[in-house]
Design an enzyme around this catalytic site. Structure first.
Site, PDB file in Angstrom:
ATOM      1  N   GLY A  92      35.190  37.043  38.927  1.00 45.33           N
ATOM      2  CA  GLY A  92      35.553  38.318  38.304  1.00 45.33           C
ATOM      3  C   GLY A  92      35.020  39.531  39.028  1.00 45.33           C
ATOM      4  O   GLY A  92      35.106  40.643  38.511  1.00 45.33           O
ATOM      5  N   ASP A 152      42.449  45.061  40.509  1.00 50.18           N
ATOM      6  CA  ASP A 152      41.366  44.735  41.451  1.00 50.18           C
ATOM      7  C   ASP A 152      41.561  45.456  42.784  1.00 50.18           C
ATOM      8  O   ASP A 152      40.660  46.148  43.270  1.00 50.18           O
ATOM      9  CB  ASP A 152      41.318  43.225  41.732  1.00 50.18           C
ATOM     10  CG  ASP A 152      40.671  42.438  40.608  1.00 50.18           C
ATOM     11  OD1 ASP A 152      40.608  42.964  39.483  1.00 50.18           O
ATOM     12  OD2 ASP A 152      40.225  41.309  40.859  1.00 50.18           O
ATOM     13  N   ALA A 189      40.339  40.518  46.575  1.00 46.54           N
ATOM     14  CA  ALA A 189      40.855  41.855  46.878  1.00 46.54           C
ATOM     15  C   ALA A 189      39.955  42.566  47.882  1.00 46.54           C
ATOM     16  O   ALA A 189      40.433  43.271  48.777  1.00 46.54           O
ATOM     17  CB  ALA A 189      40.969  42.673  45.593  1.00 46.54           C
ATOM     18  N   ALA A 190      38.637  42.365  47.757  1.00 45.84           N
ATOM     19  CA  ALA A 190      37.709  43.034  48.678  1.00 45.84           C
ATOM     20  C   ALA A 190      37.888  42.519  50.107  1.00 45.84           C
ATOM     21  O   ALA A 190      37.846  43.290  51.065  1.00 45.84           O
ATOM     22  CB  ALA A 190      36.274  42.832  48.209  1.00 45.84           C
ATOM     23  N   PRO A 231      30.540  36.648  45.150  1.00 45.81           N
ATOM     24  CA  PRO A 231      30.847  35.261  44.787  1.00 45.81           C
ATOM     25  C   PRO A 231      32.325  35.113  44.406  1.00 45.81           C
ATOM     26  O   PRO A 231      32.842  35.967  43.680  1.00 45.81           O
ATOM     27  CB  PRO A 231      29.939  34.982  43.590  1.00 45.81           C
ATOM     28  CG  PRO A 231      29.416  36.294  43.138  1.00 45.81           C
ATOM     29  CD  PRO A 231      29.576  37.283  44.242  1.00 45.81           C
TER      30      PRO A 231
HETATM   31  O1  PMV Z   1      39.998  38.818  39.157  1.00 40.21           O
HETATM   32  P1  PMV Z   1      39.398  38.954  37.822  1.00 40.21           P
HETATM   33  O2  PMV Z   1      38.711  37.750  37.329  1.00 40.21           O
HETATM   34  O3  PMV Z   1      38.601  40.223  37.687  1.00 40.21           O
HETATM   35  O4  PMV Z   1      40.606  39.118  36.775  1.00 40.21           O
HETATM   36  C1  PMV Z   1      41.463  40.191  36.850  1.00 40.21           C
HETATM   37  C2  PMV Z   1      41.740  40.714  35.505  1.00 40.21           C
HETATM   38  C3  PMV Z   1      42.896  40.129  34.741  1.00 40.21           C
HETATM   39  O5  PMV Z   1      43.273  41.161  33.838  1.00 40.21           O
HETATM   40  C4  PMV Z   1      42.447  38.912  33.965  1.00 40.21           C
HETATM   41  C5  PMV Z   1      44.070  39.752  35.615  1.00 40.21           C
HETATM   42  C6  PMV Z   1      44.785  40.929  36.242  1.00 40.21           C
HETATM   43  O6  PMV Z   1      45.599  40.692  37.138  1.00 40.21           O
HETATM   44  O7  PMV Z   1      44.562  42.080  35.846  1.00 40.21           O
END
Ligand code: PMV
Length: 311
Positions: free
Chosen positions: A101, A148, A106-107, A97
């Site tokens: 988070g 990520d 990235a995937a 989704p």
């Molecule tokens: O993409 P998310 O929602 O997992 O957020 C990444 C984590 C943060 O620390 C909030 C942002 C980052 O770039 O590390």
């Protein structure tokens, strides 16, 4: 040229979201229950055609808007492989989704890089794949830490400090986590931007909160490597207190966390940027079903149980 596919998993951040942007350590793990998949196939059309199935969009690479992440990753990867972006199609599907988070952006990028490398019969190191995907993370996040794209390219638990060589983690004892979606889509860029403004306004307070988060991530690394599950649960709760303090929790997140605690979770916190998205709860074989049920009853849009193998 033969069609080639590649996948990339989702991810969760166990410890250290937000503080990781400010050079404190964080821990992230891949989640194989969800994934993005890219298919590269030859096509007669000289152009590159991009099909984003989840968004029901199809367009040519040359017609993509300048900030299109799929177009950017295709261009960057072709440049890295030294091949012309011509005569192929890119078809994307994802069960991750978005804006929750779990690392969907990235995937998608990592899956495309891998599939293109396969299509052109080339090998790319995991660090190179992560570096290419990082360029698209900048479009999604603004000022991403890089956690990520790294955990997704490496597909292993990682201990991540921005700008430092990547360290994979050994997990001594298997862990089970329940991941529950608040159903509230919360773009990372907004939460990260709000935290930055608050930090600019009161640097001393935020630096000290980030220091505490960093200390928790370091302690969590020791606990993971020693198999101290009880300590990990306590550290998750402590991390959540700090995430609340920097203003990235939400009523929906707190409702789910309270339900997980009542059902016997060892610890629970939001995961990722917050404000919505997913929470994670550390469970054991006895409490796993109870916690999953409680999260659903408390309104979770979807619940995933994931296991980190130990040993
Ligand atoms: O993409 P998310 O929602 O997992 O957020 C990444 C984590 C943060 O620390 C909030 C942002 C980052 O770039 O590390």
């Amino acid at each position: 040229m033969k069609p080639q596919t590649a996948t990339a998993p989702g991810k969760i951040i166990l410890f250290g979201e937000h503080s990781v942007v400010y050079a404190r350590p964080a821990i992230a793990v891949p989640v194989f229950q969800v994934h993005a998949e890219a298919l590269i196939a030859p096509c007669d059309d000289a152009r590159v055609l991009i099909r984003a199935c989840n968004l029901a969009r199809e367009y040519a690479l040359d017609d993509a808007p300048p900030n299109d992440p799929l177009a950017l990753i295709v261009r960057l990867t072709c440049a890295r492989l030294n091949v012309a972006p011509r005569h192929f199609s890119v078809t994307m599907r994802s069960t991750i989704p978005p804006a929750s988070g779990l690392g969907s952006g990235a995937a998608v990028s990592v899956a495309i890089v891998r599939a293109l490398a396969r299509y052109f019969a080339r090998d790319l190191a995991r660090a190179e794949i992560a570096a290419l995907a990082f360029e698209t993370e900048k479009l999604h996040h603004g000022t991403p830490s890089g956690i990520d794209n790294t955990v997704i390219a490496f597909e292993q638990p990682i201990y991540f400090v921005r700008g430092q060589p990547i360290e994979t983690l050994r997990v001594a004892r298997a862990l089970t986590l329940v991941i529950a979606d608040t159903g509230v889509a919360a773009p990372t860029r907004i939460a990260v931007g709000d935290v930055r403004r608050a930090w600019e306004h009161d640097r001393a307070r935020y630096e000290s909160l980030f220091d505490e988060m960093g200390a928790i991530a370091r302690a969590a690394r020791d606990a993971l490597e020693r198999g101290e599950v009880e300590t990990l649960g306590e550290l998750m709760d402590a991390n959540q207190v700090l995430l609340r303090a920097i203003g990235v929790s939400s009523p929906e997140i707190e409702t789910l966390l309270a339900a997980a605690a009542r059902a016997g979770a060892r610890g629970a916190k939001l995961s990722g940027a917050g404000r919505g998205g997913n929470v994670i709860a550390l469970v054991d074989t006895v409490t796993q079903d109870e916690v999953a049920r409680a999260l659903q009853a408390a309104g979770a849009r979807r619940v995933i149980v994931t296991r980190l193998e130990g040993g």
